[in-house]
Design a protein around this motif. Sequence first.
Motif, PDB file in Angstrom:
ATOM      1  N   GLU A   1       0.846  -1.207   0.000  1.00 44.92           N
ATOM      2  CA  GLU A   1       0.000   0.000   0.000  1.00 44.92           C
ATOM      3  C   GLU A   1       0.875   1.248   0.000  1.00 44.92           C
ATOM      4  OE1 GLU A   1      -2.864  -1.803   3.207  1.00 44.92           O
ATOM      5  OE2 GLU A   1      -3.439   0.266   2.855  1.00 44.92           O
ATOM      6  N   ILE A   2       1.934   1.219   0.824  1.00 45.06           N
ATOM      7  CA  ILE A   2       2.822   2.383   0.883  1.00 45.06           C
ATOM      8  C   ILE A   2       3.480   2.592  -0.473  1.00 45.06           C
ATOM      9  CG2 ILE A   2       4.876   3.368   2.001  1.00 45.06           C
ATOM     10  CD1 ILE A   2       4.119   1.857   4.506  1.00 45.06           C
ATOM     11  N   ARG A   3       3.963   1.484  -1.077  1.00 50.16           N
ATOM     12  CA  ARG A   3       4.568   1.582  -2.412  1.00 50.16           C
ATOM     13  C   ARG A   3       3.596   2.232  -3.391  1.00 50.16           C
ATOM     14  NH1 ARG A   3       6.539  -3.539  -1.814  1.00 50.16           N
ATOM     15  NH2 ARG A   3       4.927  -4.457  -3.124  1.00 50.16           N
ATOM     16  N   LEU A   4       2.366   1.752  -3.365  1.00 42.04           N
ATOM     17  CA  LEU A   4       1.369   2.276  -4.299  1.00 42.04           C
ATOM     18  C   LEU A   4       1.094   3.751  -4.033  1.00 42.04           C
ATOM     19  CD1 LEU A   4      -0.931   1.808  -6.442  1.00 42.04           C
ATOM     20  CD2 LEU A   4      -2.438   1.507  -4.474  1.00 42.04           C
ATOM     21  N   LEU A   5       0.862   4.100  -2.756  1.00 41.94           N
ATOM     22  CA  LEU A   5       0.507   5.494  -2.443  1.00 41.94           C
ATOM     23  C   LEU A   5       1.654   6.444  -2.783  1.00 41.94           C
ATOM     24  CD1 LEU A   5      -1.485   5.005   0.898  1.00 41.94           C
ATOM     25  CD2 LEU A   5      -2.393   5.450  -1.390  1.00 41.94           C
ATOM     26  N   GLU A   6       2.884   5.984  -2.546  1.00 42.81           N
ATOM     27  CA  GLU A   6       4.027   6.847  -2.911  1.00 42.81           C
ATOM     28  C   GLU A   6       4.095   7.036  -4.421  1.00 42.81           C
ATOM     29  OE1 GLU A   6       7.093   6.221   0.852  1.00 42.81           O
ATOM     30  OE2 GLU A   6       7.351   4.948  -0.935  1.00 42.81           O
ATOM     31  N   HIS A   7       3.823   5.969  -5.129  1.00 48.31           N
ATOM     32  CA  HIS A   7       3.818   6.042  -6.595  1.00 48.31           C
ATOM     33  C   HIS A   7       2.725   6.998  -7.088  1.00 48.31           C
ATOM     34  CE1 HIS A   7       3.986   4.952 -10.763  1.00 48.31           C
ATOM     35  NE2 HIS A   7       2.825   4.321 -10.735  1.00 48.31           N
ATOM     36  N   VAL A   8       1.534   6.896  -6.500  1.00 47.93           N
ATOM     37  CA  VAL A   8       0.443   7.807  -6.876  1.00 47.93           C
ATOM     38  C   VAL A   8       0.865   9.249  -6.591  1.00 47.93           C
ATOM     39  CG1 VAL A   8      -1.943   8.515  -6.398  1.00 47.93           C
ATOM     40  CG2 VAL A   8      -1.368   6.080  -6.502  1.00 47.93           C
ATOM     41  N   GLY A   9       1.505   9.459  -5.442  1.00 51.26           N
ATOM     42  CA  GLY A   9       1.962  10.805  -5.076  1.00 51.26           C
ATOM     43  C   GLY A   9       2.930  11.356  -6.116  1.00 51.26           C
TER      44      GLY A   9
ATOM     45  N   GLN B   1      -1.661   7.743 -15.751  1.00 47.91           N
ATOM     46  CA  GLN B   1      -0.263   8.021 -15.397  1.00 47.91           C
ATOM     47  C   GLN B   1       0.246   6.977 -14.393  1.00 47.91           C
ATOM     48  OE1 GLN B   1       1.321  10.572 -16.745  1.00 47.91           O
ATOM     49  NE2 GLN B   1       3.053  11.130 -15.443  1.00 47.91           N
ATOM     50  N   VAL B   2      -0.611   6.654 -13.421  1.00 47.07           N
ATOM     51  CA  VAL B   2      -0.225   5.662 -12.414  1.00 47.07           C
ATOM     52  C   VAL B   2      -0.006   4.309 -13.077  1.00 47.07           C
ATOM     53  CG1 VAL B   2      -1.096   4.340 -10.427  1.00 47.07           C
ATOM     54  CG2 VAL B   2      -1.289   6.835 -10.452  1.00 47.07           C
ATOM     55  N   ALA B   3      -0.924   3.942 -13.990  1.00 46.33           N
ATOM     56  CA  ALA B   3      -0.812   2.642 -14.668  1.00 46.33           C
ATOM     57  C   ALA B   3       0.471   2.572 -15.490  1.00 46.33           C
ATOM     58  CB  ALA B   3      -2.028   2.418 -15.563  1.00 46.33           C
ATOM     59  N   ASN B   4       0.836   3.664 -16.141  1.00 46.08           N
ATOM     60  CA  ASN B   4       2.047   3.677 -16.973  1.00 46.08           C
ATOM     61  C   ASN B   4       3.292   3.296 -16.183  1.00 46.08           C
ATOM     62  OD1 ASN B   4       0.581   4.464 -19.163  1.00 46.08           O
ATOM     63  ND2 ASN B   4       1.021   6.659 -18.938  1.00 46.08           N
ATOM     64  N   GLY B   5       3.297   3.647 -14.917  1.00 48.49           N
ATOM     65  CA  GLY B   5       4.493   3.404 -14.122  1.00 48.49           C
ATOM     66  C   GLY B   5       4.532   2.034 -13.457  1.00 48.49           C
TER      67      GLY B   5
ATOM     68  N   TYR C   1     -14.764   5.073 -16.344  1.00 47.98           N
ATOM     69  CA  TYR C   1     -16.208   5.346 -16.331  1.00 47.98           C
ATOM     70  C   TYR C   1     -16.369   6.830 -16.604  1.00 47.98           C
ATOM     71  CZ  TYR C   1     -15.717   1.003 -13.788  1.00 47.98           C
ATOM     72  OH  TYR C   1     -15.358  -0.270 -13.431  1.00 47.98           O
ATOM     73  N   SER C   2     -16.365   7.174 -17.899  1.00 48.15           N
ATOM     74  CA  SER C   2     -16.264   8.603 -18.210  1.00 48.15           C
ATOM     75  C   SER C   2     -17.496   9.367 -17.752  1.00 48.15           C
ATOM     76  CB  SER C   2     -15.994   8.817 -19.706  1.00 48.15           C
ATOM     77  OG  SER C   2     -16.819   7.974 -20.447  1.00 48.15           O
ATOM     78  N   ARG C   3     -18.632   8.659 -17.713  1.00 49.41           N
ATOM     79  CA  ARG C   3     -19.857   9.334 -17.282  1.00 49.41           C
ATOM     80  C   ARG C   3     -19.713   9.875 -15.846  1.00 49.41           C
ATOM     81  NH1 ARG C   3     -25.397   7.801 -16.249  1.00 49.41           N
ATOM     82  NH2 ARG C   3     -24.820   5.644 -15.809  1.00 49.41           N
ATOM     83  N   PHE C   4     -18.964   9.134 -15.022  1.00 48.34           N
ATOM     84  CA  PHE C   4     -18.779   9.570 -13.635  1.00 48.34           C
ATOM     85  C   PHE C   4     -17.440  10.263 -13.419  1.00 48.34           C
ATOM     86  CE2 PHE C   4     -21.409   5.741 -13.627  1.00 48.34           C
ATOM     87  CZ  PHE C   4     -22.564   6.231 -13.036  1.00 48.34           C
ATOM     88  N   GLY C   5     -16.610  10.314 -14.481  1.00 44.35           N
ATOM     89  CA  GLY C   5     -15.287  10.917 -14.341  1.00 44.35           C
ATOM     90  C   GLY C   5     -14.378  10.114 -13.427  1.00 44.35           C
ATOM     91  N   THR C   6     -14.602   8.791 -13.375  1.00 44.63           N
ATOM     92  CA  THR C   6     -13.766   7.970 -12.498  1.00 44.63           C
ATOM     93  C   THR C   6     -13.034   6.906 -13.306  1.00 44.63           C
ATOM     94  OG1 THR C   6     -15.482   6.342 -12.056  1.00 44.63           O
ATOM     95  CG2 THR C   6     -15.398   8.243 -10.597  1.00 44.63           C
ATOM     96  N   ALA C   7     -11.976   6.370 -12.713  1.00 46.43           N
ATOM     97  CA  ALA C   7     -11.223   5.294 -13.351  1.00 46.43           C
ATOM     98  C   ALA C   7     -10.743   4.345 -12.267  1.00 46.43           C
ATOM     99  CB  ALA C   7     -10.045   5.857 -14.119  1.00 46.43           C
ATOM    100  N   MET C   8     -10.567   3.083 -12.648  1.00 46.45           N
ATOM    101  CA  MET C   8     -10.218   2.086 -11.647  1.00 46.45           C
ATOM    102  C   MET C   8      -9.141   1.174 -12.189  1.00 46.45           C
ATOM    103  SD  MET C   8     -11.091  -1.207 -10.468  1.00 46.45           S
ATOM    104  CE  MET C   8     -12.637  -1.726 -11.186  1.00 46.45           C
ATOM    105  N   LEU C   9      -8.222   0.786 -11.311  1.00 45.32           N
ATOM    106  CA  LEU C   9      -7.242  -0.213 -11.714  1.00 45.32           C
ATOM    107  C   LEU C   9      -6.911  -1.111 -10.524  1.00 45.32           C
ATOM    108  CD1 LEU C   9      -4.253   0.680 -10.423  1.00 45.32           C
ATOM    109  CD2 LEU C   9      -4.307   2.298 -12.305  1.00 45.32           C
ATOM    110  N   HIS C  10      -6.330  -2.261 -10.840  1.00 47.45           N
ATOM    111  CA  HIS C  10      -5.910  -3.182  -9.777  1.00 47.45           C
ATOM    112  C   HIS C  10      -4.407  -3.156  -9.642  1.00 47.45           C
ATOM    113  CE1 HIS C  10      -9.656  -5.197  -8.746  1.00 47.45           C
ATOM    114  NE2 HIS C  10     -10.007  -4.934  -9.997  1.00 47.45           N
ATOM    115  N   TYR C  11      -3.960  -3.032  -8.404  1.00 44.30           N
ATOM    116  CA  TYR C  11      -2.540  -3.141  -8.128  1.00 44.30           C
ATOM    117  C   TYR C  11      -2.388  -4.263  -7.117  1.00 44.30           C
ATOM    118  CZ  TYR C  11       2.113  -2.063  -6.367  1.00 44.30           C
ATOM    119  OH  TYR C  11       3.422  -2.150  -5.985  1.00 44.30           O
TER     120      TYR C  11
END
Length: 472
Positions: A9-17, A60-64, A74-84
Amino acid sequence: MIFTLEPNEIRLLEHVGRCAAELGVPAYAVGGYVRDRLLGRPTKDIDIVCVGDGIQLANQVANGISPRPKVAVYSRFGTAMLHYENIEVEFVGARRESYQSDSRKPDVELGTLEDDQNRRDFTINAMAISLQEGSFGQIVDPFDGMKHLEERVIKTPLEPGKTFSDDPLRMMRAIRFATQLGFSIDPETFSGIKEYKNRINIISKERIATELEKILLSPKPSVGFNLLFDAGLLQIIMPEVAALQGVEDRQGRAHKDNFYHTLEVLDNVCKKSNNVWLRWAALLHDIGKPPTKKFDKEAGWTFHGHEWKGAIMVPPLFRNLRLPLDQKLEYVKKLVMMHLRPISLTREEVTDSAVRRLIFEAGEDLDDLMILCESDITTKNPKKMSRYLEGYEYLKERMSLVTEADRLRLWQPPITGEIIMKTFGLSPSKEVGVIKTAVREAILDGEIPNEMAEAFNRMVEEGRKLGLKPIA
Ligand code: ATP
Ligand code: MG
């Protein structure tokens, strides 16, 4: 309060940051994730809010990450989801919501983090963890969510009336969280629920049922149902259950309060089983009582036939709440209908065939039925309690003594319609049914053993009674 995060989780959150910094948009982990991490509850999903374009940040997060995870947009809601790894991450841009009184769909526009926190339902759900360099890991808590977590209280961030009338589902959520977490509801917040209870009617039944299910799956669902009742919501969403409440006294004779009895039964069942449908059966087992209640000068209060009446009431209730209308419904109906059967078999003079019949009719649900029945004992008199429990122990012993017990659970009579038709050269007809039933009853009554040869002879005999002869 401190929170501990898994290394991934820390790895992911730092990457998102880092990705957010590259795009120049501040990002935060928010909502239920922050709450659950502070409480040390397990969570599998993280919500990320950024002050900017959430979909762009997700990409951007997925690219890394390699291999690059798929980004569901989900463009209608302006959201996106991915699995890490095992974490589901959802991205959204911070938004501001404003509700018009004539619509339950809010107008949504881009906003600041503060706007985004303002639109959340409870203070404990409105905290954010900064992912910015320099402030990474700091909690942004504008409404004292931390304090309320420590005090174990559910409270709306803004004026409760506005929070609940904007989105009445939040009333159900407040009660659900109180039940799941064992928190209390702040008195002002609770008054807000009472005041706006009727607005629940604009919420879809599916969403209400989802919250009810979460309450039922909590360790002590009675907490939630008491709150629903006190708020006046239960009377609207499940009037059949609310009608159980109350005690009537006539000529000095009062019956017990069937609502509080039901909740005790429900909590008892929850100590023994996590099966949500068994929990539904416990909640509904006595709903036939209010409509069958009568006062008899001799006998006092009676509820004759309430198990039948209750079973009839289950399907419309399921339909109304959009609960599944398949075997789950049949199961709940069956348990409601049979919930008095075992107790009537705890007396010594009961015959083996009655015991065998119960095993046969309960079939694979026998264990669940026994859990429900034992949970149904809510007497406060310890002597009575142990007498009733002994009765069930005795019945269970007898059940295991009825030799075919285990086979009967999944039992199909050895003589099928096919066999009957072949033996007598019949096509499907009433006679086939008559013979089949007669053979089954003979086995259940213990007149003949549950074996093919004996059953076959009996079939021939039953056929002869109808003037039929086996064809060569
Ligand atoms: P759970 O996942 O156990 O259902 P949760 O609080 O995480 O609980 P979600 O539906 O996952 O609930 O929503 C995530 C967050 O979104 C919440 O914590 C809250 O901040 C916000 N939220 C969800 N539903 C509402 C709502 N009806 N009104 C306002 N905010 C909401
Ligand atoms: Mg959640």
